[in-house]
Structure formats: C-alpha cells, structure tokens
Write an enzyme that holds these catalytic residues in place. Structure first.
Site, PDB file in Angstrom:
ATOM      1  N   HIS A   1       0.873  -1.174   0.000  1.00 42.99           N
ATOM      2  CA  HIS A   1       0.000   0.000   0.000  1.00 42.99           C
ATOM      3  C   HIS A   1       0.917   1.234   0.000  1.00 42.99           C
ATOM      4  CE1 HIS A   1      -2.161  -2.944   2.643  1.00 42.99           C
ATOM      5  NE2 HIS A   1      -3.285  -2.425   2.209  1.00 42.99           N
TER       6      HIS A   1
ATOM      7  N   ASP B   1       2.434   2.019   3.402  1.00 44.71           N
ATOM      8  CA  ASP B   1       3.470   1.118   3.948  1.00 44.71           C
ATOM      9  C   ASP B   1       4.870   1.590   3.598  1.00 44.71           C
ATOM     10  OD1 ASP B   1       1.218  -0.529   4.205  1.00 44.71           O
ATOM     11  OD2 ASP B   1       1.732  -1.698   2.416  1.00 44.71           O
TER      12      ASP B   1
END
Ligand code: XLS
Ligand code: NI
Ligand code: NI
Length: 436
Positions: free
Chosen positions: A99, A102
């Site tokens: 993502h 992240d």
C-alpha cells in the site's frame, strides 16, 4: 546490504529429509508440477505492510518490534526498502505487494505524500531491475488515516471521495510504473457501524461510481493488469459491503462491471464470512472472477482476522485444487498477507515464517496436482451428474413445468436416491494428500 538479517543464509531447497531450518523442504521453484514450474504456479508474494510496517501492536498494547527503520522520513523509508529487498532475495520470493502508506512517510499534504510515493517507488524500480523481484499488486491504504473513518468511496463527505480517488490514481500510477500484475481494492472502511446514520443505496452508488472511474483510468493509462476486489465481511467496520464473493459478484452484475473486475480471495476473510476458503474459490471460479489469493489463515477460536501464516497442508491443498481445476493463476498469485505473532521479535522469525508458509504452499500445490492427476474425485463428481448428460436428462432440462408434469404422470418415473459417497471421497482425498 544492511546488517538486519545478520548471517542468515540464502534459503535453498534441500528436500524433505533435511534438518536445516533455514532450507526449503518442499518449495523447489524449478520443479515441474502439472506442466508448469512450481514458482510459476504459486507466484508467491511478501506483503510489505505486515512484514515491514506493522509494529506488533494489538488492541491492548503498542509496538513490540524493534526495527531500525521505524520512524519518519525518507531515509528510514529507504532503509526499510533495503531490508525488504534483502528478504525477498534471501527467500527467493518472486513478488511483493504494498500500500502507499506502507512504503512512504505520511506528509503534511497530499502533494507531499505523492512526492514521497514517487520517490520511493523509483527507488523500488531500481531494486526490482537488479534483483528481478516483481510486483504482484499495488493498492491504496484508504482505512488507516482518520479522514477515512467513515469510508473512502462510500463516505458521506464528497471531499473524502475526491481525496480517495486522487489516492487511488497515485497508487495505480505507481503500480503501472512498476509493472504490477494486478491492482487491488480492499474496502476496509466501505461499510457501516450503524444503520441509523447510513444510506445504503447511496453508498452502493458511490462505490460503483468510484469503481467505474478506476476501470476507466486503467484503460486510459493502458494498465494491462487485473483490477481485483478483496471481499471481507467485517473488521474494521461492523458490516462491510464487499462481504464475500457472492455479494461482490451481485454488486458487479448490478452495475454491469462483472467483466472488468475479479476477486482477490483471502482465506481468513472467507472464514470470517462463515465459508470455507475452497467454497469462495470454487464459487469465484464458477462465476469467472477468480483472480488472486491472500493465503493467511485465522485462528479458528478467536473469530478475529489474525493474519497468520498458513500451516495446514490439507486445507491449502483443497484451495490449490480449485485453482488448478480452474486453469491456474493468470495475473494472480499467492500473497502472504500474514504477520508474525507479536512475541516473535527476531529477524529470523520473519524469515522462518515465510519459509514455513512457502513449504506449506508447495506441499499443498503438489497434493492438489496429484489429486487432479489421480482423477477419481472428478470422475465420481461427474458420475453424480451423469443423468443430465443423457438424452432424457437434456429433455427434462428443456421442458416446461406442464410438460414435466405430463411426463411424470404418463411414465413410470421413480427416482431412486443414490449415495453422495462423502466419506469415501474424504478418504480418497486424505490418501492422495498423504502420498504427495
Ligand atoms: C485486511 C486486508 C488487507 C488487504 C490489502 O484485512 O486483508 O490487508 O489485503 O489492503
Ligand atoms: Ni485480511
Ligand atoms: Ni488481504
């Protein structure tokens, strides 16, 4: 090179007899299974968020892990990437998934987030070039920040919808730039906490509007990967709209999007929805929307999405059986959307968790292939329906209710119950899995 993994060696295949913990006993990338290299069948991926961004917190306590890259700023984001790519190399993991949140630090504005994302994904691109690691899928985190607390696409505030759309665009651009094989949409906050403040019809229309924009944009930029929705019934919201495969298919059909989108099915989510993993896989395959899998299991007692590494070969075998039967993965693969337990502090825990998961997937795949090759299961399934292949069966299917009534009245039709042979089939599956 960082020093994080110390002297942990490159993990290699040594076969089932080895006592070496830091070796594969079953995962043998070049081994041919059902006409394809094992690595190409499984298409294993590390989940960046669980392995590198998650800090070990639970609802009762915060961080337990000590990682040198925890903190803010681009320098730490690069260190995190260095360690991540080292782990991909040590494990020989061909793919990863991420993502936006992240991989880049959270900035003060959307523009700063975008700059950070572009910078770190350029850094990834260079590493992917030299290591050969590929991107299975990218996705947007539209659930952690408080702005998404009431949903992203289904938020009552149109400005959050706009912010979410811009975030998805940035993540699709990054995925496209890195040659991603798929783009995933998991609606963590697309659901409700209470019906008292929720307009279900309006929120469904908003979700469909966003999905249509995603599909338009995919075609506009020439992204060749698959758009995948990941079903989950609840957690974090009380009720999530993408409840399970059947619900997602109904939604896609309602808005005419069923030929553009497939599903990423997670084992733990299937269990939360009251299904087995193989149920969700078989249903998706029968609907033509089976895309990819998240292989993490749940604890069967707690009822939470515990995201554990797979460790049950018969379960995994039945899952790959459905996948092989449907022709195997095309753009999809097997993502370890799995995290360590919060007491598993050491770098070697991270490596060994993946080693175990990869071996379980390899054994499951081999067992599934053996079951398919054995053929008896499919033969007995076909025998059960054989009546429908006869002329009489075809005639029954085509007749009207009145014609069927006449047929039954004018003939000696006396259907005889036949055994479903369940225990026999269960014995057969166990026997084949044991030998594989
Ligand atoms: C959470 C989901 C999530 C998706 C990606 O339960 O599994 O990790 O896979 O957003
Ligand atoms: Ni999950
Ligand atoms: Ni998932």
């Amino acid at each position: 090179m960082t020093s994080f993994f110390g002297d942990i060696p490159q993990i290699r295949y040594e076969g089932p007899e080895t006592d070496n913990e830091f070796a594969f006993r079953h995962y043998n990338p070049d081994e041919m299974v059902a006409g394809r290299r094992m690595e190409d069948h499984l298409r294993l991926a590390v989940a960046y968020w669980h392995s590198f961004a998650w800090e070990g917190g639970d609802p009762f306590g915060g961080r337990t892990f000590d990682r040198p890259w925890f903190g803010d700023g681009m320098e730490l984001a690069r260190l995190k990437a260095d360690v991540a790519f080292e782990m991909f190399r040590l494990l020989g993991q061909p793919y990863f998934c991420f993502h936006d949140a992240d991989v880049r630090p959270e900035g003060q504005s959307f523009a700063e987030n975008l700059r950070n994302l572009e910078e770190i994904t350029d850094y990834f691109a260079a590493k992917m070039e030299t290591t050969g690691t590929q991107l299975l899928w990218g996705t947007a985190n539209l659930f952690s920040h408080r702005r998404f607390m009431s949903g992203a696409a289904t938020n009552p505030d149109p400005e959050v919808f706009a912010w979410s759309a811009a975030t998805i665009k940035a993540c699709m651009d990054a995925t496209h730039k890195l040659g991603g094989a798929n783009y995933v949409l998991w609606g963590g906050r697309e659901g409700y906490e209470t019906l008292l403040n929720t307009d279900l019809g309006r929120e469904a229309d908003q979700a469909a509007a966003m999905l249509s924009k995603v599909i338009d944009y995919k075609h506009k930029i020439g992204f060749k990967g698959t758009i995948l929705i990941e079903p989950k019934p609840q957690e974090p919201t009380k009720h999530q709209y993408d409840f399970d495969v059947a619900t997602v298919y109904g939604f896609l059909k309602r808005y005419g999007l069923e030929n553009e989108v497939k599903v990423n099915i997670e084992q733990g989510h299937a269990i939360l929805a009251g299904h087995s993993f193989e149920h969700e896989l078989a249903l998706a395959a029968s609907l033509g929307i089976l895309g990819s899998i998240d292989i993490n299991r749940n604890d069967y007692q707690s009822g939470w999405d515990t995201d554990q590494f797979p460790n049950n070969v018969p379960e995994v075998a039945l899952a790959y059986y459905e996948i092989l039967k449907s022709g195997g993965f095309t753009t999809g693969g097997t993502n370890f959307d799995a995290k360590l337990r919060r007491q598993s502090l050491d770098p070697e825990d991270l490596i060994l968790a993946h080693v175990g998961g990869m071996d379980v997937c390899a054994r499951g795949l081999k067992a599934a292939a053996a079951l398919l090759e054995d053929g008896r299961l499919e033969k007995m399934r076909a025998e059960r329906y054989a009546g429908w292949e006869t002329d009489a069966g075809k005639k029954i299917k085509g007749a009207s209710l009145a014609e069927l009534s006449d047929m039954v009245l004018s003939s000696d039709l006396r259907p005889e119950p036949k055994s479903g042979r369940q225990e026999r089939l269960e014995n057969l599956v166990n026997a084949v899995i044991e030998k594989a």
